[in-house]
Design a protein around this motif. Structure first.
Motif, short mmCIF file in Angstrom:
data_model
loop_
_atom_site.label_atom_id
_atom_site.label_comp_id
_atom_site.label_asym_id
_atom_site.label_seq_id
_atom_site.Cartn_x
_atom_site.Cartn_y
_atom_site.Cartn_z
N GLN A 1 0.83 -1.21 0.00
CA GLN A 1 0.00 0.00 0.00
C GLN A 1 0.86 1.26 0.00
O GLN A 1 0.53 2.24 -0.69
N ALA A 2 1.95 1.23 0.74
CA ALA A 2 2.84 2.39 0.78
C ALA A 2 3.48 2.67 -0.58
O ALA A 2 3.75 3.83 -0.93
N PHE A 3 3.71 1.61 -1.36
CA PHE A 3 4.31 1.77 -2.69
C PHE A 3 3.46 2.67 -3.58
O PHE A 3 3.98 3.49 -4.33
N ALA A 4 2.13 2.52 -3.47
CA ALA A 4 1.23 3.30 -4.33
C ALA A 4 1.43 4.80 -4.14
O ALA A 4 1.35 5.57 -5.12
N SER A 5 1.72 5.22 -2.91
CA SER A 5 1.93 6.65 -2.68
C SER A 5 3.41 7.05 -2.78
O SER A 5 3.74 8.12 -3.30
N TRP A 6 4.31 6.18 -2.30
CA TRP A 6 5.74 6.51 -2.30
C TRP A 6 6.27 6.73 -3.71
O TRP A 6 7.08 7.63 -3.95
N LYS A 7 5.81 5.94 -4.67
CA LYS A 7 6.33 6.08 -6.04
C LYS A 7 5.93 7.42 -6.66
O LYS A 7 6.52 7.84 -7.66
N GLN A 8 4.94 8.09 -6.06
CA GLN A 8 4.51 9.39 -6.57
C GLN A 8 5.27 10.55 -5.92
O GLN A 8 5.16 11.69 -6.38
N ILE A 9 6.01 10.26 -4.86
CA ILE A 9 6.73 11.31 -4.13
C ILE A 9 7.86 11.86 -5.01
O ILE A 9 8.59 11.11 -5.66
N ALA A 10 8.02 13.15 -5.01
CA ALA A 10 9.06 13.78 -5.82
C ALA A 10 10.45 13.39 -5.35
O ALA A 10 10.68 13.09 -4.17
N PHE A 11 11.39 13.39 -6.29
CA PHE A 11 12.78 13.07 -5.95
C PHE A 11 13.30 13.97 -4.83
O PHE A 11 14.05 13.53 -3.96
N GLU A 12 12.91 15.22 -4.85
CA GLU A 12 13.40 16.16 -3.86
C GLU A 12 13.01 15.74 -2.45
O GLU A 12 13.80 15.87 -1.50
#
Length: 456
Positions: free
Chosen positions: A35-46
């Motif tokens: 579940q965390a992957f779904a949101s983490w992959k959207q987090i900006a590189f910064e």
């Protein structure tokens, strides 16, 4: 229920017992990671980079604490533990700075209006890590693959549970969202079930060759990608024109790093006959000068081996080599005291067919092997089932470069230096030392979908 127990290898005292995760808890953690992957992959590189830089600060600010934990759980000399924490911080900072560029889409001219290659994260990665570098092995996986947008669960070695939980604590304190990185407190018998679980997208292992084969079979059955960094029996070739003082110092340091418990520690020293006697005399003298004992003592070079069974296995390999004709010049005896200690040991007259030549000796035991000339030295270096690291010592740098680049069969080849990992360079082996790469540009690309995008 079998508790996960941390035992101090220097004193044989139980440090702490940990209750293993129940099957229900494991399922909850895997679900949380997915579940965390779904949101983490959207987090900006910064934002990912900010968290890794925070982790680097925590690692440095509390490095004495982490070093003491490593010393207590697996016997690492305290000064080396501080260095390990510093190296983890370096890896975090390196990928925080470089990952965005490493993962930048690559434009490829074709007949399309536009075509390019993009790098997308795979999902929840299972990391199976060893005890010998209990922080570094984890962070060298974690830093690049968190930056790539993956989430991770860690199955650490059962004798370093405190280190496993400390790493989780560091990442949470750094600001990593819940579920992105979690430690699983499970025995090794559960690894097969973890690999089979549909939440796991891929697997990375650092460990023995036998463990690598088992993981590769299990992951292959489910078509899950693996990266395997396995054992090594690194050969260091000493040519007649080598600077012997520099070569001996480097070779001894490489053999004894982490009390000899390193996959890329020098293990076989292949010396051309012209300098065999001079090298051996200097090498033995330097090994005898090294101090072994309590890993909490700042003056100690060599701590205990991580467990008594590993020390006993090493001693059996030494004894079998001597029975087969090797000569023990120093060491080779188990000390009569508490703790899994083994003294610096030097074997000569080592030949193929002996454990000291054919097997990985995971401890402070050096095998000196005579070669008639340069050609035989290179042949002996390559005459191994392993292929992780190798080095050559010569004053002729051009020759050294040619030998390392084109003649030595290993994933990491150095000239006039000990083999080591570096966040800027790919690291991994060939043959029974595994496949795939960690670190560098190639490492961050191991657990991404290298996707072609074609727009007509």
């Amino acid at each position: 229920m079998e508790w996960i127990t941390a035992i101090n290898p220097a004193t044989e005292e139980v440090i702490k017992k940990y209750r293993p995760d129940s099957a229900t808890t494991v399922q909850k953690k895997l679900k949380a990671g997915l579940q965390a992957f779904a949101s983490w992959k959207q987090i900006a590189f910064e934002e990912r980079a900010r968290i890794l830089r925070n982790a680097a600060t925590i690692l440095r600010n509390r490095k004495q604490e982490w070093a003491e934990l490593m010393a207590k759980e697996m016997g690492k000399p305290i000064a080396q533990g501080r260095s390990e924490a510093e190296k983890c911080a370096w890896a975090c900072e390196y990928y925080a700075q470089e990952a965005a560029q490493m993962l930048k889409p690559i434009e490829v001219p074709t007949d399309a209006t536009r075509s390019f290659v993009t790098f997308e994260p795979l999902g929840l990665i299972l990391a199976i890590m060893p005890w010998n570098f209990p922080f570094w092995q984890v962070f060298r996986f974690l830093a690049p693959h968190l930056m790539a947008g993956n989430t991770a669960v860690l199955k650490h070695a059962s004798n370093v549970p405190g280190c496993a939980l400390a790493i989780q604590e560091i990442m949470l304190e750094a600001g990593l969202p819940e579920g992105v990185f979690q430690t699983l407190m499970v025995p090794s018998a559960e690894v097969k079930n973890l690999i089979a679980h549909p939440a796991i997208a891929a697997v990375t292992l650092t460990g023995s060759t036998d463990a690598g084969r088992a993981v590769a079979r299990q992951a292959g059955a489910y078509l899950k990608k693996t990266v395997l960094e396995l054992g090594g029996s690194d050969a260091y070739v000493i040519l007649p024109d080598a600077d012997l003082e520099q070569a001996v110092e480097t070779c001894v340091n490489s053999r004894l790093i982490n009390s000899g418990q390193s996959c890329i520690a020098a293990k076989r020293f292949i010396v051309v006959h012209d300098v065999l006697r001079a090298f051996t005399e200097r090498f033995v003298a330097r090994m005898q000068e090294k101090k072994w004992g309590d890993p909490m003592d700042e003056s100690v070079d060599i701590g205990p081996l991580a467990r008594a069974d590993l020390r006993n296995q090493l001693h059996r390999q030494v004894m079998r080599s001597v029975q087969a004709g090797a000569q023990c010049l120093v060491g080779g005896k188990i000390p009569k005291q508490k703790g899994a200690f083994y003294p610096p040991t030097v074997l000569t007259r080592v030949k193929k067919g002996m454990p000291a030549f054919d097997e990985e000796l995971f401890g402070p035991v050096a095998a000196i092997i005579a070669a008639r000339d340069e050609a035989e030295a290179i042949r002996l270096a390559n005459d191994s089932s392993f292929g992780l690291g190798a080095a050559v010592f010569t004053r002729d740098r051009q020759k050294g470069e040619q030998i390392t680049a084109h003649q030595l069969e290993a994933g990491n080849c150095f000239v006039n230096a000990l083999v080591k990992s570096d966040p800027r360079l790919p690291f991994g082996g060939i043959k029974n030392s595994g496949y795939g790469r960690e670190l560098g540009l190639f490492g961050i690309h191991e657990f991404v979908n290298i996707k072609t995008v074609y727009i007509a």
